[in-house]
Design an enzyme around this catalytic site. Sequence first.
Site, PDB file in Angstrom:
ATOM      1  CG  ASP A  56      22.554  24.671  26.328  1.00 19.63           C
ATOM      2  OD1 ASP A  56      21.597  24.862  25.551  1.00 19.63           O
ATOM      3  OD2 ASP A  56      23.472  23.875  26.078  1.00 19.63           O
TER       4      ASP A  56
ATOM      5  CG  HIS B 239      23.426  22.943  18.606  1.00 15.75           C
ATOM      6  ND1 HIS B 239      23.580  21.587  18.534  1.00 15.75           N
ATOM      7  CD2 HIS B 239      24.662  23.448  18.320  1.00 15.75           C
ATOM      8  CE1 HIS B 239      24.826  21.284  18.209  1.00 15.75           C
ATOM      9  NE2 HIS B 239      25.507  22.402  18.082  1.00 15.75           N
TER      10      HIS B 239
ATOM     11  CB  THR C  71      24.774  16.876  20.696  1.00 14.84           C
ATOM     12  OG1 THR C  71      25.448  17.299  21.880  1.00 14.84           O
ATOM     13  CG2 THR C  71      24.029  18.056  20.085  1.00 14.84           C
TER      14      THR C  71
ATOM     15  N   GLY D 112      21.246  31.166  25.976  1.00 20.79           N
ATOM     16  CA  GLY D 112      20.967  32.556  26.340  1.00 20.79           C
ATOM     17  C   GLY D 112      21.130  32.894  27.804  1.00 20.79           C
TER      18      GLY D 112
ATOM     19  NE  ARG E 199      26.893  27.167  16.713  1.00 20.35           N
ATOM     20  CZ  ARG E 199      27.706  28.134  16.325  1.00 20.35           C
ATOM     21  NH1 ARG E 199      27.487  29.367  16.703  1.00 20.35           N
ATOM     22  NH2 ARG E 199      28.737  27.879  15.556  1.00 20.35           N
TER      23      ARG E 199
ATOM     24  CE  LYS F 227      24.404  20.997  24.370  1.00 14.65           C
ATOM     25  NZ  LYS F 227      24.522  21.349  22.959  1.00 14.65           N
TER      26      LYS F 227
ATOM     27  CE1 TYR G  33      26.455  17.571  17.430  1.00 18.54           C
ATOM     28  CE2 TYR G  33      28.816  17.699  17.090  1.00 18.54           C
ATOM     29  CZ  TYR G  33      27.616  18.304  17.394  1.00 18.54           C
ATOM     30  OH  TYR G  33      27.582  19.641  17.649  1.00 18.54           O
TER      31      TYR G  33
ATOM     32  CD  GLN H 279      28.994  17.219  21.410  1.00 16.43           C
ATOM     33  OE1 GLN H 279      29.983  17.908  21.233  1.00 16.43           O
ATOM     34  NE2 GLN H 279      28.294  16.712  20.400  1.00 16.43           N
TER      35      GLN H 279
ATOM     36  CB  SER I 250      32.902  20.411  21.632  1.00 16.38           C
ATOM     37  OG  SER I 250      32.604  20.134  20.282  1.00 16.38           O
TER      38      SER I 250
ATOM     39  N   PRO J  40      29.365  22.191  25.737  1.00 19.39           N
ATOM     40  CG  PRO J  40      28.379  20.398  24.576  1.00 19.39           C
ATOM     41  CD  PRO J  40      28.203  21.291  25.773  1.00 19.39           C
TER      42      PRO J  40
HETATM   43  C1  FNR Z   1      27.876  25.133  20.058  1.00 19.80           C
HETATM   44  N1  FNR Z   1      27.105  24.106  20.581  1.00 19.80           N
HETATM   45  C2  FNR Z   1      27.545  22.808  20.475  1.00 19.80           C
HETATM   46  N2  FNR Z   1      26.843  21.811  21.053  1.00 19.80           N
HETATM   47  C3  FNR Z   1      27.291  20.532  20.998  1.00 19.80           C
HETATM   48  O1  FNR Z   1      26.640  19.638  21.533  1.00 19.80           O
HETATM   49  N3  FNR Z   1      28.462  20.249  20.349  1.00 19.80           N
HETATM   50  C4  FNR Z   1      29.223  21.194  19.743  1.00 19.80           C
HETATM   51  O2  FNR Z   1      30.286  20.915  19.206  1.00 19.80           O
HETATM   52  C5  FNR Z   1      28.725  22.522  19.774  1.00 19.80           C
HETATM   53  N4  FNR Z   1      29.436  23.520  19.164  1.00 19.80           N
HETATM   54  C6  FNR Z   1      29.046  24.824  19.332  1.00 19.80           C
HETATM   55  C7  FNR Z   1      29.843  25.831  18.805  1.00 19.80           C
HETATM   56  C8  FNR Z   1      29.517  27.159  19.032  1.00 19.80           C
HETATM   57  C9  FNR Z   1      30.406  28.233  18.497  1.00 19.80           C
HETATM   58  C10 FNR Z   1      28.371  27.474  19.793  1.00 19.80           C
HETATM   59  C11 FNR Z   1      28.011  28.905  20.087  1.00 19.80           C
HETATM   60  C12 FNR Z   1      27.551  26.476  20.285  1.00 19.80           C
HETATM   61  C13 FNR Z   1      25.909  24.408  21.393  1.00 19.80           C
HETATM   62  C14 FNR Z   1      26.282  24.603  22.865  1.00 19.80           C
HETATM   63  O3  FNR Z   1      26.594  23.381  23.483  1.00 19.80           O
HETATM   64  C15 FNR Z   1      25.130  25.201  23.669  1.00 19.80           C
HETATM   65  O4  FNR Z   1      23.962  24.431  23.460  1.00 19.80           O
HETATM   66  C16 FNR Z   1      24.854  26.663  23.334  1.00 19.80           C
HETATM   67  O5  FNR Z   1      26.040  27.357  23.065  1.00 19.80           O
HETATM   68  C17 FNR Z   1      24.123  27.327  24.489  1.00 19.80           C
HETATM   69  O6  FNR Z   1      23.759  28.617  24.162  1.00 19.80           O
HETATM   70  P1  FNR Z   1      24.605  29.936  24.569  1.00 19.80           P
HETATM   71  O7  FNR Z   1      25.019  29.798  26.022  1.00 19.80           O
HETATM   72  O8  FNR Z   1      25.767  29.989  23.655  1.00 19.80           O
HETATM   73  O9  FNR Z   1      23.618  31.021  24.341  1.00 19.80           O
END
Ligand code: FNR
Length: 367
Positions: free
Chosen positions: A291, A260, A170, A293, A263, A236, A144, A142, A122, A93
């Site tokens: 997840d 995440h 999440t 990388g 992030r 998550k 929150y 997904q 998401s 997501p």
């Molecule tokens: C996310 N991620 C994320 N996770 C979630 O549970 N809800 C969300 O709305 C979001 N939004 C989101 C936005 C952006 C721009 C990114 C890059 C990531 C986290 C996402 O689900 C996931 O855990 C990571 O993106 C995995 O890492 P990689 O594959 O981007 O390296």
Amino acid sequence: MAEHLAVQDNIGTPDLNGICTLDAFEALAENRLMRAAEVILNQGAGTSAGVRRNCSAWGQWAINSRILVDIPDIQLRTTVLGTPVSLPVLFAPTALHGLAHPDAEVATARAANRADTLMVLSFTSSVTLEQVAVHPTKLWFQIYWSKDRDYLRHMIDRAATAGYQAICLTLDMPVQPWLGAQMRQAVRETAEIVPAHGMARNIFLDAAMPWLHDARLTWADLGWLISICPLPLVLKGVMTADDARLAVEHGASAIVVSNHGGRVLEDGLATADVLSEIIAMIGGRIEVLVDGGIRRGSDVFKALAMGARAVLIGRPVQWGLAVAGSDGAQRVIEILRGEMASVMGMAGARTVGDITQGKIARRVHFP
Ligand code: FNR
């Protein structure tokens, strides 16, 4: 969507067959995305060190190649919570696909469907969960945990009614992440773009604004959520063996080992660093996804060798969207499928069930 944020479409669509790695997609997407969208997609908390660490940590491991193994064909098929998928790579997501392509999550869902994999939509998507669900895609929703429990319940019911097959909760963002200056500026520039559900994004800029996630929750609250949730609940954001144990004890159907995408906490461990320990703690009682990388088929292979059921990819899906919409997102999956099949053949693994711990080794030299 604001005009100035649309993807630059004067570059033309490249020949997708000429794009053979996710790194190449990243480079192309950088040129196509408007600067603010690119920053929001690719950066992480603080200096983004956690984002880079997630990617490089998979490199600590290598594949043990084998010879003279009878491999008539290579099968990537598996199931995730009983749902068949054509390969063990799902769409994570990620917020606001409309920043990457005008067709937003509808394009992503189409790609997931054509690649025969599962998409986790998401909470902060550009289009509503119902708009995505009209496509015959395998979907999880997904959420929150907002402070408003009636709203939470309402969203879960909406997802169940629309045909989503699981709820992915999440939990790794109880408080506001600390963002670097570029990310703040990018959020400011895009603040008028609001998700179809979820919260206004300018909340990230102003510590005085009420944070909508409930930071007072404990494991005891999870029982309530499971009691009102008609779908399997996937947690998550698990990053320690202790939390993995608690997740099983409190009735989670599966967990996603995730930080995440770097992030939320700049200085945490990479997911590749904690996966094995968490899987040992879970001991096969529930499925473990991971997840963070994942950029190569060999990364997927390593995660499965450590015991993960499947992986999710976040940013690469949006790189694909930015480069060529639904076709681009699908090409991202097809690259991973091709790389993974090749690695499996070299490692003497015919099916995903053959990908065991003995097929990977720690590198002796790892910069
Ligand atoms: C996310 N991620 C994320 N996770 C979630 O549970 N809800 C969300 O709305 C979001 N939004 C989101 C936005 C952006 C721009 C990114 C890059 C990531 C986290 C996402 O689900 C996931 O855990 C990571 O993106 C995995 O890492 P990689 O594959 O981007 O390296």
